[in-house]
Enzyme design. Structure first.
Site, PDB file in Angstrom:
ATOM      1  N   HIS A  65      18.415 -30.090   9.941  1.00 56.65           N
ATOM      2  CA  HIS A  65      19.011 -31.214  10.629  1.00 56.65           C
ATOM      3  C   HIS A  65      18.059 -32.464  10.638  1.00 56.65           C
ATOM      4  O   HIS A  65      16.755 -32.087  10.646  1.00 56.65           O
ATOM      5  CB  HIS A  65      19.417 -30.927  12.034  1.00 56.65           C
ATOM      6  CG  HIS A  65      20.651 -30.002  12.060  1.00 56.65           C
ATOM      7  ND1 HIS A  65      21.044 -29.108  13.219  1.00 56.65           N
ATOM      8  CD2 HIS A  65      21.796 -30.183  11.461  1.00 56.65           C
ATOM      9  CE1 HIS A  65      22.271 -28.845  13.110  1.00 56.65           C
ATOM     10  NE2 HIS A  65      22.710 -29.267  11.888  1.00 56.65           N
ATOM     11  N   ASP A  67      16.898 -34.571  12.489  1.00 55.97           N
ATOM     12  CA  ASP A  67      15.883 -35.141  13.532  1.00 55.97           C
ATOM     13  C   ASP A  67      14.670 -34.202  13.547  1.00 55.97           C
ATOM     14  O   ASP A  67      13.671 -34.315  14.322  1.00 55.97           O
ATOM     15  CB  ASP A  67      16.466 -34.945  15.080  1.00 55.97           C
ATOM     16  CG  ASP A  67      17.349 -33.684  15.246  1.00 55.97           C
ATOM     17  OD1 ASP A  67      17.669 -33.100  14.106  1.00 55.97           O
ATOM     18  OD2 ASP A  67      17.114 -33.053  16.385  1.00 55.97           O
ATOM     19  N   HIS A  68      14.854 -33.390  12.580  1.00 56.39           N
ATOM     20  CA  HIS A  68      13.662 -32.396  12.273  1.00 56.39           C
ATOM     21  C   HIS A  68      12.689 -32.644  10.894  1.00 56.39           C
ATOM     22  O   HIS A  68      11.773 -31.997  10.574  1.00 56.39           O
ATOM     23  CB  HIS A  68      13.850 -30.783  12.405  1.00 56.39           C
ATOM     24  CG  HIS A  68      14.280 -30.665  13.713  1.00 56.39           C
ATOM     25  ND1 HIS A  68      13.628 -29.795  14.710  1.00 56.39           N
ATOM     26  CD2 HIS A  68      15.609 -30.745  14.395  1.00 56.39           C
ATOM     27  CE1 HIS A  68      14.116 -29.723  15.895  1.00 56.39           C
ATOM     28  NE2 HIS A  68      15.519 -30.317  15.690  1.00 56.39           N
ATOM     29  N   HIS A 143      21.511 -20.980  15.319  1.00 49.92           N
ATOM     30  CA  HIS A 143      21.942 -22.531  15.690  1.00 49.92           C
ATOM     31  C   HIS A 143      23.007 -22.660  14.681  1.00 49.92           C
ATOM     32  O   HIS A 143      23.455 -21.893  13.611  1.00 49.92           O
ATOM     33  CB  HIS A 143      20.780 -23.470  15.285  1.00 49.92           C
ATOM     34  CG  HIS A 143      20.881 -24.911  15.580  1.00 49.92           C
ATOM     35  ND1 HIS A 143      21.534 -25.350  16.771  1.00 49.92           N
ATOM     36  CD2 HIS A 143      20.501 -25.914  14.717  1.00 49.92           C
ATOM     37  CE1 HIS A 143      21.287 -26.648  16.730  1.00 49.92           C
ATOM     38  NE2 HIS A 143      20.929 -26.997  15.552  1.00 49.92           N
ATOM     39  N   HIS A 236      13.145 -31.119  23.301  1.00 49.53           N
ATOM     40  CA  HIS A 236      14.247 -31.411  22.582  1.00 49.53           C
ATOM     41  C   HIS A 236      15.292 -32.015  23.767  1.00 49.53           C
ATOM     42  O   HIS A 236      16.410 -31.525  23.511  1.00 49.53           O
ATOM     43  CB  HIS A 236      14.616 -30.283  21.797  1.00 49.53           C
ATOM     44  CG  HIS A 236      15.604 -30.671  20.725  1.00 49.53           C
ATOM     45  ND1 HIS A 236      17.024 -30.536  20.898  1.00 49.53           N
ATOM     46  CD2 HIS A 236      15.342 -30.925  19.458  1.00 49.53           C
ATOM     47  CE1 HIS A 236      17.795 -30.799  19.818  1.00 49.53           C
ATOM     48  NE2 HIS A 236      16.472 -31.107  18.719  1.00 49.53           N
TER      49      HIS A 236
END
Length: 269
Positions: A65, A67-68, A143, A236
């Site tokens: 993803h 944002d990582h 996830h 997070h």
């Protein structure tokens, strides 16, 4: 030997805010530095804190993803501009190499250093890095895309009476990235000195949390309690909740030794 510590380079979720950038941590253990996740803006925080990228040889990406991992190409490009020559090792889902290669060829074709991809299986618990003093294991998480956390172990050799050697674990740090509540990780992280566990939502948004396969602060605290860890770090945070103290207020009644991750924090473990 230097103190084992983690530096919070980003503690927010997908949407950056005025006070939080997406995920990134620098884990320093046994005189080595490891970058864990590299969201947008991570290298800016590294610059502000004076992080020595010359000591960085290994990057671990929990999942793909944005944002990582959106900050990764920027960091690798900067290292190329700095004329880095030492190789960089990246441990991630195999798709990362496929996604990054065209960008590296376009933006960093003249770099002087090698980038070595180590494909990992996020669904499998296994050792993915090991040397004389540190090992890193995957922690399979739950996830929306294949995701894993990372368990860092500092070890030392102990000489037995018969002249043989055993490896004795000294320090452990568990990084549990994006995941919904899952007790399957408890046996892997049991008894660690410090656990980072995502806490994207408050309990009032529990249904939303499950729908997008994230955890609440209460979920994180419950995992910490069941795993009998020493200390819990929350992070997070959803951009919907600007007051991070609300996460702490929800977690501490369940697991008292809980602290908040805030950008630029340096936390010993």
């Amino acid at each position: 030997m230097s103190e084992a510590k983690v530096t919070i380079l980003g503690c927010g979720s997908a949407k950056p805010t005025r006070t939080t950038s997406p995920s990134g941590q620098l884990v320093e253990i046994a005189d080595k530095s490891f970058l864990v996740d590299c969201g947008e803006g991570v290298q800016i925080t590294m610059q502000k804190l004076g992080v020595r990228t010359g000591r960085l040889y290994n990057i671990f990406i929990s999942h793909l993803h944005g944002d990582h991992c959106f900050g990764l190409i920027g960091l690798l490009s900067t290292l190329a501009m700095l004329k880095r020559t030492q190789p960089m090792h990246i441990y991630a889902h195999p798709d990362l190499e496929r996604l990054l290669t065209p960008l590296l060829e376009y933006h960093c074709s003249d770099r002087l250093y090698d980038i070595i991809f180590h494909p990992i299986n996020p669904r499998k618990h296994e050792v993915i890095f090991s040397d004389r003093t540190v090992s890193v294991e995957t922690i399979p998480l739950k996830h929306g895309v294949p995701t894993c956390g990372f368990l860092f172990k500092e070890t030392r050799r102990k000489k037995n009476d018969d002249g043989s050697f055993d490896h004795v674990t000294r320090k452990r740090y568990a990084y549990c990235s994006d995941t919904m509540y899952s007790e399957k990780i408890v046996p892997i992280i049991e008894g660690v000195e410090t656990l980072y566990h995502e806490s994207t939502f408050l309990t009032e948004m529990a249904e939303r949390s499950k729908a997008v396969m994230h955890s609440t602060a209460a979920d994180a605290a419950t995992i910490a309690l069941k795993a009998k860890v020493g200390k819990l770090i929350l992070g997070h945070y959803s951009s919907r909740t600007e007051d991070h103290s609300l996460f702490l207020a929800e977690a501490k009644p369940i697991f008292d030794n809980t602290i908040l991750a805030e950008e630029n924090d340096v936390i010993a473990f």
